[in-house]
Motif scaffolding. Structure first.
Motif, short mmCIF file in Angstrom:
data_model
loop_
_atom_site.label_atom_id
_atom_site.label_comp_id
_atom_site.label_asym_id
_atom_site.label_seq_id
_atom_site.Cartn_x
_atom_site.Cartn_y
_atom_site.Cartn_z
N MET A 178 0.84 -1.22 -0.07
CA MET A 178 0.27 -0.02 0.12
C MET A 178 0.79 1.37 0.05
N ARG A 179 2.23 1.05 0.60
CA ARG A 179 2.96 2.54 0.66
C ARG A 179 3.33 2.74 -0.95
N GLU A 180 3.65 1.88 -1.86
CA GLU A 180 3.66 2.13 -3.40
C GLU A 180 2.52 2.98 -3.89
N ALA A 181 1.28 2.49 -3.50
CA ALA A 181 -0.23 3.14 -4.02
C ALA A 181 -0.17 4.47 -3.63
N ALA A 182 0.18 4.72 -2.08
CA ALA A 182 0.27 6.16 -1.44
C ALA A 182 1.34 7.10 -2.42
N TYR A 183 2.35 6.40 -2.44
CA TYR A 183 3.46 7.14 -3.13
C TYR A 183 2.92 7.66 -4.77
N GLY A 184 2.30 6.34 -5.08
CA GLY A 184 1.81 6.98 -6.80
C GLY A 184 0.61 8.02 -6.59
N LEU A 185 -0.15 7.86 -5.83
CA LEU A 185 -1.11 9.00 -5.41
C LEU A 185 -0.38 10.32 -5.43
N ALA A 186 0.62 10.56 -4.46
CA ALA A 186 1.51 11.59 -4.10
C ALA A 186 2.11 12.18 -5.49
N LEU A 187 2.58 11.30 -6.23
CA LEU A 187 3.18 11.58 -7.36
C LEU A 187 2.30 12.12 -8.49
N ALA A 188 0.96 11.79 -8.53
CA ALA A 188 0.10 12.20 -9.42
C ALA A 188 -0.48 13.62 -8.94
N LEU A 189 -0.83 13.73 -7.59
CA LEU A 189 -0.87 15.06 -7.28
C LEU A 189 0.07 16.22 -7.56
N GLN A 190 1.30 15.76 -7.22
CA GLN A 190 2.47 16.42 -7.57
C GLN A 190 2.37 17.11 -8.85
N PHE A 191 2.22 16.06 -9.86
CA PHE A 191 2.51 16.34 -11.06
C PHE A 191 1.15 17.16 -11.88
N LEU A 192 -0.02 16.68 -11.37
CA LEU A 192 -1.14 17.15 -12.08
C LEU A 192 -1.79 18.26 -11.57
N THR A 193 -1.18 18.70 -10.23
CA THR A 193 -1.96 19.78 -9.66
C THR A 193 -0.94 20.66 -9.04
N ARG A 194 -1.34 21.99 -8.62
CA ARG A 194 -0.60 22.86 -7.78
C ARG A 194 -0.91 22.83 -6.13
N LEU A 195 -1.49 21.83 -5.88
CA LEU A 195 -1.70 21.62 -4.52
C LEU A 195 -0.42 21.24 -3.81
N PRO A 196 -0.13 21.95 -2.76
CA PRO A 196 1.24 21.76 -1.94
C PRO A 196 1.37 20.40 -1.34
N LEU A 197 2.33 19.58 -1.71
CA LEU A 197 2.57 18.40 -1.15
C LEU A 197 3.98 18.21 -1.03
N PRO A 198 4.86 18.52 -0.05
CA PRO A 198 6.16 18.43 0.10
C PRO A 198 6.57 17.25 0.47
N LEU A 199 6.59 16.07 -0.37
CA LEU A 199 6.88 14.75 0.00
C LEU A 199 7.84 14.18 -1.23
N ALA A 200 9.00 13.71 -0.79
CA ALA A 200 9.97 13.09 -1.80
C ALA A 200 9.35 11.68 -2.05
N CYS A 201 9.04 11.34 -3.39
CA CYS A 201 8.34 10.11 -3.48
C CYS A 201 9.44 9.40 -4.46
N PRO A 202 9.67 7.87 -4.36
CA PRO A 202 10.48 7.39 -5.25
C PRO A 202 9.74 7.13 -6.67
N TRP A 203 10.54 7.09 -7.47
CA TRP A 203 9.96 6.90 -9.13
C TRP A 203 10.65 5.75 -9.53
N ASN A 204 9.80 4.53 -9.58
CA ASN A 204 10.25 3.59 -10.14
C ASN A 204 8.94 2.83 -10.71
#
Length: 252
Positions: free
Chosen positions: A1-27
């Motif tokens: 589930m951690r990968e799913a949470a990272y994926g959602l965070a990546l999508a939010l960071q890429f598709l929006t300007r909502l502030p989400l200061p979280l370093a997510c692995p890209w794999n």
């Protein structure tokens, strides 16, 4: 589930300007979960629009409310997809050979076709939002439309060939399979059932997506990030038109 949470965070960071200061692995795993989360991001953006519409309804007249919602719509995404729209419009409007069209799309300057495309898209979106508000349409439609627009981007990434082996679209679509599209669509099922006209919007997206994908592959021999962003903007505009038609003529 951690990968799913990272994926959602990546999508939010890429598709929006909502502030989400979280370093997510890209794999491969987080990338696939990010693409699967595209419609969820659209659902969140649409939910914020619907809440704003509900809070401001009765305070602002319909024209100003429509313009406010459109401004918020653009601000939440940072105009990311509008930039792609202008690039694609300039390339197509040039009527140049393929390699020249790619060069135009990569040019950071905006041409007359891009400006016209941006102006007409925003004008049509504002007009259709105003028409929906005047018709008393459910604000829940504002949740469905951005979600389906981003589902169209997922479908394009999964089903269409990348024009180049490198680039944004190629990196996002790497390792994607049809199952990813199915999982991305899954959260939209409740909206399709619960929102009046939801199923109609889902069905209406199919011919638009098929025609758009065919046109882009025919014109550019594949997709890139700008083309994926443009399908979101074009899909949202098409769905606004379909929603207004449904609410004005079917539910009237």
């Amino acid at each position: 589930m951690r990968e799913a949470a990272y994926g959602l965070a990546l999508a939010l960071q890429f598709l929006t300007r909502l502030p989400l200061p979280l370093a997510c692995p890209w794999n491969a795993t987080t990338r696939r979960w990010a693409v699967r989360s595209y419609p969820l991001v659209g659902m969140l953006l649409g939910g914020l629009l619907a809440i704003a519409g509900a809070l401001l309804d009765g305070i602002l007249p319909a024209p100003l409310l429509a313009l406010t919602l459109l401004t918020l719509w653009v601000a939440l995404s940072g105009g990311l997809h509008l930039d792609g729209l202008m690039d694609v419009a300039d390339a197509l409007g040039s009527n140049a050979p393929l390699e020249k069209r790619w060069a135009i799309m990569k040019d950071p300057h905006v041409g007359s076709f891009g400006i016209l495309a941006l102006a007409f898209l925003l004008l049509w979106k504002a007009a259709l939002l105003f028409a929906l508000l005047e018709a008393g349409a459910s604000l829940a439609l504002l949740v469905v439309i951005p979600s389906l627009g981003r589902l169209a981007a997922v479908a394009l990434l999964v089903l269409s060939p990348a024009a180049h082996s490198e680039g944004m679209a190629a990196s996002w679509k790497r390792d994607l399979v049809p199952l990813d599209l199915a999982l991305a669509a899954l959260p939209l099922l409740p909206l399709a059932v619960l929102v009046s006209g939801g199923w109609w919007l889902c069905l209406a997206l199919v011919p638009f997506l098929a025609l758009y994908a065919w046109g882009m592959v025919h014109a550019f021999k594949g997709i890139n990030g700008d083309i994926v962003g443009t399908v979101i903007e074009g899909g949202e505009l098409w769905l606004l038109l379909v929603a207004w038609s449904w609410w004005s003529f079917v539910t009237a």
